[in-house]
Structures are given as structure tokens and as C-alpha cells.
Design an enzyme around this catalytic site. Structure first.
Site, short mmCIF file in Angstrom:
data_model
loop_
_atom_site.label_atom_id
_atom_site.label_comp_id
_atom_site.label_asym_id
_atom_site.label_seq_id
_atom_site.Cartn_x
_atom_site.Cartn_y
_atom_site.Cartn_z
N TYR A 133 0.85 -1.20 0.00
CA TYR A 133 0.00 0.00 0.00
C TYR A 133 0.88 1.24 0.00
O TYR A 133 1.80 1.35 0.81
CB TYR A 133 -0.89 0.01 1.24
N ASP A 234 9.48 3.97 0.28
CA ASP A 234 8.32 4.57 0.92
C ASP A 234 8.45 4.34 2.43
O ASP A 234 8.23 3.25 2.93
CB ASP A 234 7.02 3.95 0.39
N LYS A 261 3.06 10.81 8.04
CA LYS A 261 2.68 10.38 9.40
C LYS A 261 3.47 11.05 10.53
O LYS A 261 3.14 12.14 10.93
CB LYS A 261 2.76 8.86 9.49
N1 PMP Z 1 2.58 4.94 2.01
C1 PMP Z 1 2.45 4.06 3.01
C2 PMP Z 1 3.52 3.03 3.22
C3 PMP Z 1 1.35 4.13 3.87
O1 PMP Z 1 1.21 3.24 4.86
C4 PMP Z 1 0.39 5.14 3.66
C5 PMP Z 1 -0.82 5.31 4.56
N2 PMP Z 1 -1.06 4.38 5.50
C6 PMP Z 1 0.55 6.02 2.59
C7 PMP Z 1 1.66 5.91 1.80
C8 PMP Z 1 -0.46 7.09 2.33
O2 PMP Z 1 -0.40 8.06 3.34
P1 PMP Z 1 -1.66 8.99 3.63
O3 PMP Z 1 -2.70 8.13 4.29
O4 PMP Z 1 -1.12 10.05 4.53
O5 PMP Z 1 -2.12 9.53 2.33
#
Ligand code: PMP
Length: 427
Positions: A133, A234, A261
Site C-alpha cells: 500500500y 516509501d 505520518k
Molecule cells: N505509504 C504508506 C507506506 C502508507 O502506509 C500510507 C498510509 N497508511 C501512505 C503511503 C499514504 O499516506 P496517507 O494516508 O497520509 O495519504
């Protein structure tokens, strides 16, 4: 509350990720590692807004930083010093980072990183791991949840996540297996001359929260150099694993890193970070940049100031304590699995862990795939935890926070043991 929400929100919902049957519980307030719902039930929060609240709720230092900034103005059509402060802090911690570009979510960070890789290389395709994700950008969402019927016999195939995903998006995404270096390298070489980047999360939550083999990441590092594609880590979640994030733990320098985050101190945030040479695609000094990027609330000073306060609290001692708590919870829950005679175990690192109701080794998305019986056990466990006053994500993810005490850690293990005894009784 849910009945009221149903009229004005689709399914009564704003985030698919917080939907719960028969209806969600509504948060009223939070303090430290605790949350209270509208009925005044108290929970130890192991969701922490899906890993972002590493200091829990309403931490005094973060509150103070945000309040001080709010009194000075929450956003301007001008840059502020706060974005320089946070960028400098991030660059000082990450050896692979010279510069940072802020945005408002992890989704946006990943989108901008993929676009930056395309702008830098002049190529259009990206590679990403099956089941990982990365937020809601069309390209990043491909092959997020393919069902076993859609698994290719050998290599993974690119499968749409959302209905209506354009065919050209699928054609531009090469799906690689996680933790299978030989297969991933072979796919990357096959499409090498068209690939702008390889996007990888070193410990992908939805694909099982299994740490990548170092050899796998090293293979991606080396093959991306060979084919002239950028390697993007990521670290939206994994940056909470240590002072230098996952890249520090694995000792691998990606070309670009996406963050989010924890770096926002509880406020909306995202960031793309990397070497000057790659980040130059955003540089507006010589006319229209290769990759123009704005964002009304990008680098808003409330997020920047709270984020800076959050990051400054995360020194080596804080990470050691988070690691120790994580080890204790993992060991405690593993022991409870054995005592209750339920097959399964925890995976994860540092302050992150996931509970798997599986008898087999978990290596990647496919081995983490839950069968019907495992899904049922997971649901019994989840409800058992909730009824014992512990909030964890429905799919078994726990994220710990710095305000947790030894007593809280014990309470989490006790609740998990109780929930596992309910699973045992249901077998
Ligand atoms: N990348 C990863 C690895 C994530 O876990 C998430 C969200 N959980 C995102 C991107 C997207 O972040 P956001 O919810 O702040 O859009």
C-alpha cells in the site's frame, strides 16, 4: 452518531480504513496512549492514527508548538522558517537526503516521488511490489489487493484496485514480488529501459509487515542503478523504526524517500526527500520546473512546528525504549499463542507489530494472504481486544507510542492473551 452520519457521508464514512461493522465507535478525546469513545469507554490506543501518533495524543510539547504557531497564523501564501527547520532536521538524519519537498499526505508524497522519477528520467513506467500500500495515487494503487484467482502463475500481474482504473495505468505499472530478489530483478531488467523508478516499502504493512530481506533491497539498489531507474523507499510508516528510518537500519541509500505520518506531529503531512540532483526537478529558479508542485497547505507552519517538536523528541533513547516495548509485546503475544494452542505469531520490528493467524512462514503478500478460517480468527481476536480495552487495526496491526508505560505494555499483552483464549475457545 452512525445513523446521523449515514445521511451526510457515504456509508456514514470518510475513510474506508476506519469503517467497522456493525458501526464504528466514535472517538471523543485522547490523552497520552489512551482514547475515550463517546460512551466514555477507555482504550489503550495501538492504532495511533494508523502509526502516525508516535507520541500518542495531546502530547504537551506538540500541543505547545502547535498552539504557539496557531496564535501567529495557521497558513500563509508565503514560505516560513518552519519548513526550513524541519527540512534541515530530516536531512541531518538521513544520509541519502539533501533536500525535502513537503505536501499534505503520504498519498501525495508518493505521487510526487513517482512524478519526480518520471521527470528526472523522462520514462513513464514504475515498478512496485504486489500487495504493498502506498496511498491512493492511481499508479501506486495497482496490485494492492489481487485475490488468488488473479495471481499470475509465475510473475505477478498488474491488477486494478479501484473500478475504472484506466488500462494505460495498468500498462505503466510493473508489479514485482516482495522479498523474491531473483524474480524482481528479472522483471526490472526486462522493463529496464522504460522504468522511471522502483517503489518499495522496506516493511510493507498491508503485504504482511514482514521486514524485507537485506539482500532483496540490495538487489533492488543495484539493479535500479544498472537500468538507470530511481530507487524510492516509501518510509511513510517505516520512518518510525529508527533515528534514520528503515534506510538506516538496512544501511541502504535510496534515491528518493517518501515520508509522512510521524513527521507532522499529528497534523496532515507528506514529504519527498532525496539528493539535490533528483530534487532539482522541483527547482523553480530557472523558469517552469520539470515538475511544478504547489499545494495550498503544503508546509503549513502548524504541521511543520508540531512535526519538528515530534521529531526532536525522537532521540536514540526514545527509539531504544520503543524497540524494547515492541520486543516485549511481540514476545508476550507469541507466548500467548503457544499457551492457548492457537497457530500464529507476531511479525514486525521496533514499535510496529502485526498478529498473523497462520501456521506457515510469512514472507510476502501471498504468504500473508488470510484464508477464510484465518479471517474468522482474526475477527474474533480483534473484537476480543476491543472488548478488553485495546484498540488495534482490524487486520492485526499494532503501533506503540512513547507515552506507554510498562503497565500499559503488560495491559496490551494481557488483553491480547484474553482475546487469544477467545479464539482458542472458538476453534
Ligand atoms: N505509504 C504508506 C507506506 C502508507 O502506509 C500510507 C498510509 N497508511 C501512505 C503511503 C499514504 O499516506 P496517507 O494516508 O497520509 O495519504
Amino acid at each position: 452518531m452512525y445513523d446521523r452520519a449515514l445521511a451526510s457521508l457515504p456509508g456514514g464514512n470518510t475513510r474506508t480504513t476506519v469503517f467497522m461493522k456493525p458501526y464504528p465507535i466514535y472517538a471523543a478525546r485522547g490523552e497520552g496512549c489512551r482514547v475515550w469513545d463517546l460512551d466514555e469507554n477507555e482504550y489503550i490506543d495501538c492504532i495511533n492514527n494508523f502509526t502516525s501518533l508516535i507520541h500518542g495524543h495531546a502530547h504537551p510539547a506538540l500541543l505547545e508548538a502547535a498552539k504557539r504557531q496557531l496564535a501567529l497564523g495557521s497558513a500563509f501564501g508565503l514560505p516560513t522558517e518552519s519548513e526550513i527547520d524541519l527540512a534541515e532536521l530530516l536531512a541531518s538524519r538521513l544520509p541519502a537526503v539533501d533536500q525535502v519537498r513537503f505536501c499534505n499526505s503520504g498519498t501525495e508524497a508518493v505521487m510526487m516521488a513517482l512524478k519526480a522519477a518520471r521527470a528526472f528520467t523522462g520514462r513513464s513506467k514504475i515498478a512496485k511490489c504486489e500487495g504493498a500500500y502506498h496511498g491512493s495515487y492511481d499508479y501506486a494503487e495497482v496490485s494492492l489487493d489481487p485475490t488468488p484467482e488473479a495471481w499470475g502463475r509465475n510473475a505477478p500481474v498488474s491488477v486494478a484496485y479501484a473500478r475504472g482504473t484506466p488500462d494505460n495505468v495498468l500498462a505503466d505499472v510493473i508489479t514485482i514480488p516482495f522479498n523474491d530478489a531473483a524474480a524482481a530483478v528479472s522483471l526490472i531488467r526486462e522493463h529496464g529501459s522504460e522504468l522511471a523508478c522502483v517503489l518499495v516499502d522496506p516493511m510493507p504493512n498491508r503485504a504482511g509487515l514482514v521486514p524485507a530481506d537485506k539482500a532483496y533491497l540490495e538487489a533492488l539498489r543495484s539493479v535500479t542503478r544498472d537500468v538507470g531507474a530511481l530507487l524510492i523507499f516509501d518510509e511513510v510508516i517505516t520512518f518510525r523504526l529508527g533515528y534514520r528510518g528503515a534506510q538506516g537500519l538496512w544501511e541502504i541509500d535510496p534515491d528518493l524517500t517518501t515520508l509522512g505520518k510521524i513527521i507532522g506531529g499529528g497534523f496532515p503531512v507528506g514529504a519527498v526527500a532525496g539528493r539535490k540532483e533528483f530534487m532539482a526537478v522541483f527547482d523553480p529558479r530557472h523558469g517552469k520546473p520539470a515538475l511544478p508542485h504547489g499545494g495550498t497547505f503544503s508546509a503549513n507552519p502548524v504541521t511543520m512546528r508540531a512535526g519538528l517538536a515530534a521529531m526532536e523528541l525522537l532521540d536514540d533513547a526514545a527509539f531504544s525504549r520503543l524497540d524494547a516495548m515492541g520486543n516485549e509485546v511481540r514476545t508476550g503475544i507469541d507466548e500467548a499463542f503457544r499457551q492457548n494452542g492457537v497457530p500464529g505469531r507476531t511479525v514486525g520490528l521496533g514499535s510496529l507489530l502485526k498478529v498473523h493467524f497462520a501456521d506457515r512462514p510469512i514472507r510476502d503478500y501471498r504468504s500473508a494472504w488470510l484464508n477464510e478460517e484465518e479471517t474468522r480468527r482474526q475477527a474474533v481476536f480483534s473484537r476480543g481486544l476491543l472488548n478488553r480495552g485495546v484498540l488495534a487495526a482490524g487486520y492485526g496491526l499494532f503501533a506503540l507510542s512513547t507515552p506507554m508505560t510498562d503497565a500499559d505494555v503488560d495491559a496490551i499483552i494481557t488483553a491480547a492473551s484474553g482475546a487469544l483464549s477467545e479464539v482458542a475457545a472458538s476453534l
